[in-house]
Design a protein around this motif. Sequence first.
Motif, PDB file in Angstrom:
ATOM      1  N   ILE A 250     -36.185  61.186   7.840  1.00  0.00           N
ATOM      2  CA  ILE A 250     -34.766  61.065   8.210  1.00  0.00           C
ATOM      3  C   ILE A 250     -34.254  62.390   8.752  1.00  0.00           C
ATOM      4  CG2 ILE A 250     -32.453  60.733   7.267  1.00  0.00           C
ATOM      5  CD1 ILE A 250     -33.958  58.158   7.641  1.00  0.00           C
TER       6      ILE A 250
ATOM      7  N   ASP B 100     -32.932  63.060  12.522  1.00  0.00           N
ATOM      8  CA  ASP B 100     -31.583  63.589  12.744  1.00  0.00           C
ATOM      9  C   ASP B 100     -31.618  64.827  13.631  1.00  0.00           C
ATOM     10  OD1 ASP B 100     -28.825  63.756  12.445  1.00  0.00           O
ATOM     11  OD2 ASP B 100     -28.979  65.081  10.728  1.00  0.00           O
TER      12      ASP B 100
ATOM     13  N   ALA C 138     -32.872  52.951  10.032  1.00  0.00           N
ATOM     14  CA  ALA C 138     -32.076  53.859   9.188  1.00  0.00           C
ATOM     15  C   ALA C 138     -30.876  54.470   9.907  1.00  0.00           C
ATOM     16  CB  ALA C 138     -32.974  54.960   8.625  1.00  0.00           C
ATOM     17  N   PRO C 139     -30.953  54.802  11.222  1.00  0.00           N
ATOM     18  CA  PRO C 139     -29.753  55.350  11.877  1.00  0.00           C
ATOM     19  C   PRO C 139     -28.535  54.452  11.812  1.00  0.00           C
ATOM     20  CG  PRO C 139     -31.683  55.777  13.229  1.00  0.00           C
ATOM     21  CD  PRO C 139     -32.132  54.883  12.114  1.00  0.00           C
TER      22      PRO C 139
ATOM     23  N   GLY D 212     -27.366  53.225   9.213  1.00  0.00           N
ATOM     24  CA  GLY D 212     -26.575  53.726   8.097  1.00  0.00           C
ATOM     25  C   GLY D 212     -25.586  54.779   8.554  1.00  0.00           C
ATOM     26  N   GLY D 213     -26.012  55.630   9.496  1.00  0.00           N
ATOM     27  CA  GLY D 213     -25.106  56.614  10.070  1.00  0.00           C
ATOM     28  C   GLY D 213     -24.032  55.969  10.926  1.00  0.00           C
TER      29      GLY D 213
ATOM     30  N   ASP E 288     -26.034  59.312   4.390  1.00  0.00           N
ATOM     31  CA  ASP E 288     -25.793  57.930   4.815  1.00  0.00           C
ATOM     32  C   ASP E 288     -27.107  57.234   5.192  1.00  0.00           C
ATOM     33  OD1 ASP E 288     -26.192  59.504   7.031  1.00  0.00           O
ATOM     34  OD2 ASP E 288     -24.205  59.186   7.879  1.00  0.00           O
ATOM     35  N   CYS E 289     -27.935  57.888   5.998  1.00  0.00           N
ATOM     36  CA  CYS E 289     -29.220  57.297   6.383  1.00  0.00           C
ATOM     37  C   CYS E 289     -30.256  57.413   5.272  1.00  0.00           C
ATOM     38  CB  CYS E 289     -29.752  57.968   7.649  1.00  0.00           C
ATOM     39  SG  CYS E 289     -28.667  57.846   9.074  1.00  0.00           S
TER      40      CYS E 289
END
Length: 427
Positions: A220, A224, A335-336, A338-339, A369-370
């Motif tokens: 993650i 990012d 997962a992004p 979540g952002g 968040d992610c």
Amino acid sequence: MNAKLMEKSFQSPRSPSTTRSRHRRKSNEAFSDVVKVSDNNLLLNDQNKYKSMWVRTYSSVWMLLCFILVVYLGHIYLWGMIVIIQILMTSELFNLLRRAHEAKQLPGFRLLNWHFFFTAMLYVYGRILGQQITHAVTPEKFFYKLATSFMKYQMVICYFLYIAGFMWFILTLKKKMYKYQFSQYAWTHMILIVVFAQSSFTAANIFEGIFWFLLPASLIAINDVAAYFFGFFFGKTPLIKISPRKTWEGFIGASVTTVIAAFFLANVLGHYRWMTCPRRDFSTGWLECDPGPLFKPEIFELPREISQVLPWKEMLVLPVQWHALCLGLFASVIAPFGGFFASGFKRAFKIKDFGGSIPGHGGFTDRMDCQMVMAVFAYIYHQSFVIPQYYPVEILLEQILRSLSLEDQELLVSKLKDVIDGRHLTH
């Protein structure tokens, strides 16, 4: 004066078509303004991007150094770090809907929020800690008996703690404050679901082996950082409206980088017993275990198209690296979101960040968040596709030796002997 009135009366009234065209013109102008704003929000066009980049880089280096230190200290310290992050995240989310005027009229309401928080913490982590205590001490010790009793009655204890908080809430209801109090009550429960239901999986991943915590968390972070720098230098095409600084260039570049990094990072981490061995007790000493077939190198023959370009035809690969590709794909594609969810949430409340604890990054909730989405997937993936469906003899024997007294062990041996002798007679 009469001439002016006659002149006004002879003026043609505004036609509906003219009004509609003006409305259309205004809406087009507004849309063009939004486009301009979104274009200016891109990192490529940000005038202060180099200053923000250095601030972000400086704080990232400090976070990385602290994180490496905690990983070196071991499983228990990592779990403690997760608990501290959960407390800080919860504090940021509690403050989001808190109103100073109403809070002054309800002096004990904030304490009630934390009562629910620590009740949820006891429910989520109580069983995990109880299992670690039973593995750490012998059955004759007082702490072993205390831990087993707590594990037996944990659900009852947590239930009545929650009921006490529920009654506390009802007894503190005030006239003209009902709406605020019930909104805070609902907000508190939503925070507990978001924070604990997801990040509690992180603790389970840690005790299964630091590898299963560190690899997903690192992916993650890599995604990012890669998205930031690809968007910083090449970002031109906006990706999603709720997060105007995200670009397709950053998303695609970060996805490719993350999947490649997952394959090679798994190889590096998989060679260290400190990373791969599970922790079954509260000790902080060095770990020795059989890493299992996932962490034993195997020869992999490269496809002909690749071997013609590279100087070698085969390479040593850990089987866990193929699992790492799945984790990398999830970290870069799913997962992004979540952002994106967090970005939409902040826009709904008209705030830039959840907090200001980390310079250049916002609050702890902005960074996690992610991570929370990834932690849940890593746990589910590990339980579904990595852990064998049967329990090896070594694990069963270790649990028997730690959990049963000497008399119970002798009783178990005699019963097993009777069962085995009975099977021999039937055959």
